[in-house]
Design a protein around this motif. Structure first.
Motif, short mmCIF file in Angstrom:
data_model
loop_
_atom_site.label_atom_id
_atom_site.label_comp_id
_atom_site.label_asym_id
_atom_site.label_seq_id
_atom_site.Cartn_x
_atom_site.Cartn_y
_atom_site.Cartn_z
N GLU A 151 0.82 -1.21 0.00
CA GLU A 151 0.00 0.00 0.00
C GLU A 151 0.86 1.26 0.00
OE1 GLU A 151 -3.30 -0.05 -0.42
OE2 GLU A 151 -2.99 -2.21 -0.64
N ARG A 152 2.17 1.09 0.04
CA ARG A 152 3.08 2.24 0.00
C ARG A 152 4.04 2.13 -1.19
NH1 ARG A 152 3.08 5.56 4.30
NH2 ARG A 152 5.25 6.19 4.08
N LYS A 153 3.58 1.44 -2.23
CA LYS A 153 4.39 1.30 -3.43
C LYS A 153 4.58 2.68 -4.06
CE LYS A 153 4.88 -1.82 -7.37
NZ LYS A 153 4.30 -2.97 -8.10
N GLY A 154 5.84 3.05 -4.27
CA GLY A 154 6.15 4.39 -4.77
C GLY A 154 6.72 5.30 -3.70
N PHE A 155 6.50 4.96 -2.42
CA PHE A 155 7.13 5.70 -1.33
C PHE A 155 8.62 5.33 -1.30
CE2 PHE A 155 2.82 6.38 -0.25
CZ PHE A 155 2.74 7.37 0.73
N PRO A 156 9.46 6.19 -0.72
CA PRO A 156 10.91 5.91 -0.75
C PRO A 156 11.29 4.53 -0.24
CG PRO A 156 10.51 8.15 -0.01
CD PRO A 156 9.15 7.51 -0.13
N GLU A 157 10.59 4.05 0.79
CA GLU A 157 10.98 2.76 1.39
C GLU A 157 10.63 1.56 0.51
OE1 GLU A 157 7.07 4.01 3.50
OE2 GLU A 157 8.84 4.98 2.61
N SER A 158 9.87 1.78 -0.57
CA SER A 158 9.51 0.66 -1.45
C SER A 158 10.56 0.40 -2.52
CB SER A 158 8.15 0.92 -2.11
OG SER A 158 8.21 2.03 -2.98
N TYR A 159 11.62 1.21 -2.54
CA TYR A 159 12.69 1.06 -3.53
C TYR A 159 13.94 0.46 -2.88
CZ TYR A 159 10.01 4.20 -6.53
OH TYR A 159 9.03 4.76 -7.31
N ASP A 160 14.68 -0.28 -3.68
CA ASP A 160 16.00 -0.76 -3.27
C ASP A 160 16.99 0.37 -3.56
OD1 ASP A 160 18.38 -2.03 -2.76
OD2 ASP A 160 17.86 -3.87 -3.85
N ARG A 161 17.03 1.33 -2.65
CA ARG A 161 17.84 2.53 -2.85
C ARG A 161 19.32 2.19 -3.00
NH1 ARG A 161 20.83 6.60 -0.85
NH2 ARG A 161 21.52 5.18 0.78
#
Length: 321
Positions: A151-161
């Motif tokens: 439900e937070r896809k696209g928020f910073p934490e959803s990426y492998d930064r």
């Protein structure tokens, strides 16, 4: 003391200083004089995304001058790199010029990134241009589910930064070949064993929601630390909401003819139900992400494109050198 004397005694207001040059649409369009529009109408139709109203005039007046500016920046940076190598008595070690493109969901940044890839590659000094989207660095859906982040896809934490920073570090370090994961908007997920390969082009355009985010801790490298130039695509949130709903409806209509589309789950909704679902997604996911994470990074951009309600650019802000 007379009125005139009193007025003269009041010091004149100091000019308002800004990091940016503010250029209105008319003045920016004048920069297109003498520049060739290299794309056909068919090519523009193929480039623009769902809901975008990109046309020949907008390309010629806004994006051709912008592509020329990017090409000039890239050529100047490469020339400075060569002169530095000569000064140090070392062989040429110049690396790709990296451009970041940031902005909200549905603001049109993907179309702009694709368009700039085509246009900048037409300038003699930057014939090889690659485009990478940060969607490829989203965690796979299964991992997002495991972390409770769907439900937070696209928020910073959803990426492998870390993987994204590693990829850009290799590109900027001059690696001969670097691979990035591939994301399918049709499947709404990372495609296993698929990749985008970058082989030392002149320019790499990196497009994504959060590419201008500051580092999570002072000791970390920000993605934007690896950019040579960055663009933020800006618009009023109410306009973006309307564009988001229109795009959602267009994706839903496309799902009727493509059973493999992720959006097929919405195909049986009525129009009113689809609008309500789109607004739910906007208000619970995309608007909070815009307000909390994306919009606060606007001031970090080298250039800001400010769009009006019809998707046309009305003002350009260019950071002073």
């Amino acid at each position: 003391m007379s009125v005139d004397e009193a007025t003269a005694a009041v010091p004149a207001a100091a000019p308002v200083l800004s990091l940016y040059r503010e250029i209105d649409r008319a003045d920016w369009a004048r920069l297109a004089a003498g520049l060739t529009q290299p794309l056909t109408e068919t090519e523009i139709v193929q480039i623009r995304g769902l809901g975008d109203r990109l046309d020949m005039a907008e390309v010629a007046q806004v994006y051709v001058p912008l592509s020329r500016l990017l090409s000039l920046y890239a050529e100047s940076t490469k020339r400075l790199g060569g002169e530095t190598d000569a000064f140090l008595g070392e062989p040429d070690s110049t690396t790709p010029f990296i451009v970041g493109v940031a902005g909200s969901v549905a603001v049109g940044k993907s179309t702009i990134a694709r368009l700039l890839r085509e246009l900048t590659s037409r300038w003699p000094g930057t014939p090889r241009v690659e485009l990478v989207t940060t969607d490829g660095f989203l965690y796979p859906n299964a991992e997002l589910e495991r972390r409770g982040l769907m439900e937070r896809k696209g928020f910073p934490e959803s990426y492998d930064r870390r993987a994204l920073v590693s990829f850009l570090t290799e590109v900027k370090s001059g690696a001969a070949e670097v691979r990035a994961p591939f994301y399918s908007h049709m499947k709404y997920d990372i495609v296993p064993d698929a990749a985008i390969t970058v082989r030392r082009p002149d320019i790499v355009i990196v497009e994504g929601l959060n590419v201008l985010q500051p580092p999570p801790t002072p000791n970390d490298v920000a993605v934007s630390d690896l950019f040579d130039f960055s663009i933020y695509v800006d618009a009023d949130a109410a306009h973006i909401q309307q564009w988001y709903v229109e795009r959602f409806l267009a994706l839903r209509r496309a799902a009727f003819s493509n059973p493999n589309s992720f959006f097929k789950v919405f195909a049986d909704l009525t129009d009113d139900e689809a609008v309500a679902r789109a607004l739910q997604f906007w208000n619970t996911i995309n608007l909070p992400n815009l307000e909390e994470n994306v919009l606060p990074t606007r001031h970090r951009a080298s250039l800001v494109l400010q769009k009006s309600a019809d998707h046309t650019v009305e003002t350009v802000l260019l950071r002073k050198l």
